[in-house]
Each structure stands twice: as structure tokens, then as C-alpha cells.
Write a protein that holds these residues in place. Structure first.
Motif, PDB file in Angstrom:
ATOM      1  N   CYS A  61     -40.988  62.417 -72.328  1.00 50.21           N
ATOM      2  CA  CYS A  61     -41.763  62.655 -73.137  1.00 50.21           C
ATOM      3  C   CYS A  61     -41.015  63.546 -74.235  1.00 50.21           C
ATOM      4  N   CYS A 102     -47.724  60.182 -76.500  1.00 44.67           N
ATOM      5  CA  CYS A 102     -46.516  59.582 -77.143  1.00 44.67           C
ATOM      6  C   CYS A 102     -46.292  58.329 -76.379  1.00 44.67           C
ATOM      7  N   CYS A 125     -47.446  65.135 -73.648  1.00 46.03           N
ATOM      8  CA  CYS A 125     -48.129  65.367 -74.454  1.00 46.03           C
ATOM      9  C   CYS A 125     -49.874  64.128 -74.345  1.00 46.03           C
ATOM     10  N   GLY A 126     -49.325  63.498 -73.274  1.00 41.64           N
ATOM     11  CA  GLY A 126     -50.239  62.079 -73.057  1.00 41.64           C
ATOM     12  C   GLY A 126     -50.693  60.881 -73.966  1.00 41.64           C
ATOM     13  N   CYS A 173     -45.489  58.672 -73.296  1.00 36.38           N
ATOM     14  CA  CYS A 173     -46.558  59.047 -71.987  1.00 36.38           C
ATOM     15  C   CYS A 173     -47.742  57.772 -71.539  1.00 36.38           C
TER      16      CYS A 173
END
Ligand SMILES: [Zn+2]
Ligand SMILES: [Zn+2]
Length: 343
Positions: free
Chosen positions: A105, A94, A91-92, A97
């Protein structure tokens, strides 16, 4: 292109198919696969013991050549020799991440289970997860970067092996023999434990520098085993077998460190009371993180880890069944499948 696909649950739902070659996005690389290793995880996926999003091309332990570069990728060019981390989709945003823990993730999809993998002629990967293969490493050897990165995660990033530590590695498969070498590179005195089935693997462990080996179900080693109970600083359980976990717990000294590396594929019994009464520290590791890769490639480049003896077979992708059988029957170490060979 040729690809080994699992289309759903059930071992009968896997086979070679002809699918469209991947079309890359602006941040991706299209990689021409050189070779892909069969991993225990692939076997778990085939046996429905590890989650996957079907249909999916299996395979995550690969090396290859950059074939095509996405419009927004600056640091790779056609022909570059590459390997890559496996977490193709995250997701980049959370907690995990942001802390570089891509494998944790919730939205993570890995190549070979969540998105199409490398048992195929070509694979698409995010360029930011790719690493160039050092010149002195062959592409066959480079195909073992992924399992080695997992072991770097385990031995160096999650556990600690200090110089002079007495270390047990239980389970002398490919993962165990990599653990042996990374623990040695960290200064550990490593003893490798196996069963009578593992005799040739234990011999290789000695050739790779193990201080000693113990065959747990061999009468001859019974006294040896008894005499070293409760003496080890660190134990790596690499076999994913419950008796091995129990053995590690007994071999550790009080306050020792237990590290779970192997995957069981089911719930097991574990004597937490014994662990508690010995104040054993318990940790584990899940695959690798981006930080693990640079170190793994460095260990290979410097010759501190030798993966050559661990490559037992190289077969054309067509012979995937034979390859999986070799792995399931523990007849070899790492079996590589080559999607471009027809021999
Ligand atoms: Zn793997
Ligand atoms: Zn995330």
C-alpha cells in the motif's frame, strides 16, 4: 518511557530518549514490550539506506503483553501474549489493501520506520494486526515471529519448494537459518552456502538439519562447489551481497527458481543474460503479509522451526549500541533488547 529514537538522517541522530507512553485509539492495543530483536532493516535505517519518517522509535520484531485495550477491540484482554504484523497504517481502500498486500500500500507506514516502534517500553498497534502467541512458545522465541513470517512469505507464499527439491540457501545469518528451516519443513534438501567468516554459522546450519554446507572462498570446497554448479532447483539469496547473487545464478539448474530474500541497500550488478539463457524464474519477497503470520506461528508451535539457537544475546535497551555493534560485526545471530530490564 524509555525509547530508542532516530530523529533524522545521519547515524549521530539516534539515541535513547524519554518520551510519552503511547495513548491508544479505539481500535488499538497498548503493548508492554517484552523484547525486540535488532533486524538488518534497523541497521539499514541507522545507515540511511532504508526510508523512515523522522523522528521515529525504531524496532519492529517484538513480543509483548497487552497492557490496555481500545474501546472497539473485543478479542484481546489485558495480559494476552502478542506479536503483530508491522503495517500499522494503510489506506484500506487501494488494490493492494483489498488483496491483503498491506506492505505494498502506497500509504503504508510500518512500526519502527513510519510510526513509533518497539525499541521502547510500550508500543501502540492496531488490534487487527495482532496475533496471540501459542502457549508452548516462550516470549523470547516469539520475538522472532516477524522475521519468521517474512521467511514464510518468501519460501511458501512467493516461492515454492516441493518435496525432494534441492535447495541452496546463500548467506547463513538469522534470515538464512530461518529460510533453511522453512524450506526443510516444505520437504527441501537444503545446502547452505557461506564464506570463511561464516564457519560457526555453517556449523549451526548443519545442526539445524542442512544436508551440507559449502564455504565459497575455501580452497578445500572448490571442487565441491564446481561439482554442484547448475544442479539446484531453488536458490534463496539471503545475504544481500552481490557475489552471493551471482553464485546462486550459477548454482541453479536451467529453469530453476531464484528467490531474492536479502536487501542490498544499493544497486548491484546481476547477470540477466545468464538468467535468460538458463530460463531462470526470478522472484522475491518484501517483508510479510497477514497471511504469513498464522503459518509462522504454526511452524513454531509444531516445532518445525527452532528459533532458540538463533537468539545469541539479550541486552537491556540501554545497551542498544553494543547490540547494534554485535549485529553489524556479525558476531551474533539475533540480538534482543529488553526495555524493562535494567541489569
Ligand atoms: Zn525485521
Ligand atoms: Zn492501501
Amino acid at each position: 518511557m524509555k525509547a530508542l529514537i532516530k530523529k533524522g538522517l545521519g547515524a549521530e541522530n539516534i539515541g535513547l530518549d524519554d518520551i510519552k507512553s503511547p495513548i491508544i485509539k479505539e481500535n488499538q492495543l497498548k503493548v508492554k514490550v517484552h523484547a525486540t530483536g535488532i533486524c538488518g532493516t534497523d541497521v539499514h535505517i541507522v545507515e540511511d539506506e532504508y526510508p523512515a519518517d523522522y523522528p521515529v522509535v525504531l524496532g519492529h520484531e517484538y513480543s509483548g503483553y497487552v497492557e490496555e485495550v481500545g474501546d472497539n477491540v473485543a478479542n484481546f484482554k489485558k495480559g494476552d501474549r502478542v506479536v503483530s504484523h508491522t503495517a500499522a497504517v494503510t489506506c484500506g481502500g487501494c488494490y493492494y489493501c483489498k488483496h491483503g498486500l498491506l506492505m505494498l500500500c502506497t500509504d503504508r507506514k510500518s512500526i519502527g520506520s513510519g510510526v513509533n516502534g518497539a525499541f521502547a517500553e510500550y508500543v501502540a498497534i492496531p488490534a487487527e494486526l495482532a496475533y496471540k502467541v501459542p502457549e508452548n512458545i516462550s516470549m523470547d522465541e516469539a520475538a522472532l515471529s516477524e522475521p519468521l513470517a517474512c521467511i514464510v512469505r518468501s519460501v511458501i507464499e512467493r516461492a515454492t519448494v516441493k518435496a525432494g527439491d534441492n535447495v541452496i540457501v546463500s548467506g547463513p545469518g538469522t534470515i538464512g537459518l530461518l529460510t533453511l528451516q522453512v524450506a526443510q519443513a516444505s520437504g527441501g534438501n537444503v545446502v547452505v552456502v557461506g564464506t570463511t567468516q561464516d564457519k560457526s554459522r555453517l556449523k549451526l546450519a548443519l545442526e539445524l538439519g542442512a544436508k551440507d554446507t559449502i564455504v565459497v572462498d575455501d580452497e578445500k570446497d572448490r571442487e565441491k562447489l564446481k561439482s554442484v554448479m547448475g544442479t539446484y532447483d531453488v536458490a534463496f539469496e539471503c545475504s544481500g551481497a552481490a557475489p552471493s547473487a551471482d553464485n546462486c545464478l550459477h548454482l541453479l539448474k536451467k529453469t530453476g527458481l531464484y528467490v531474492q530474500v536479502g536487501l542490498y541497500g544499493k544497486k548491484i550488478e546481476f547477470d540477466h543474460d545468464l538468467a535468460l539463457m538458463k530460463e531462470i524464474n526470478i522472484t522475491n519477497s518484501y517483508a510479510s503479509e497477514p497471511t504469513s503470520w498464522a503459518r509462522a506461528l504454526q511452524l513454531l508451535e509444531a516445532g518445525q522451526v527452532n528459533v532458540r539457537p538463533l537468539i545469541s544475546n539479550k541486552l537491556p535497551l540501554e545497551e542498544w549500541k553494543k547490540g547494534f555493534e554485535i549485529v553489524m560485526n556479525k558476531e551474533g545471530y539475533k540480538v534482543l533488547l529488553d526495555p524493562h530490564s535494567t541489569k
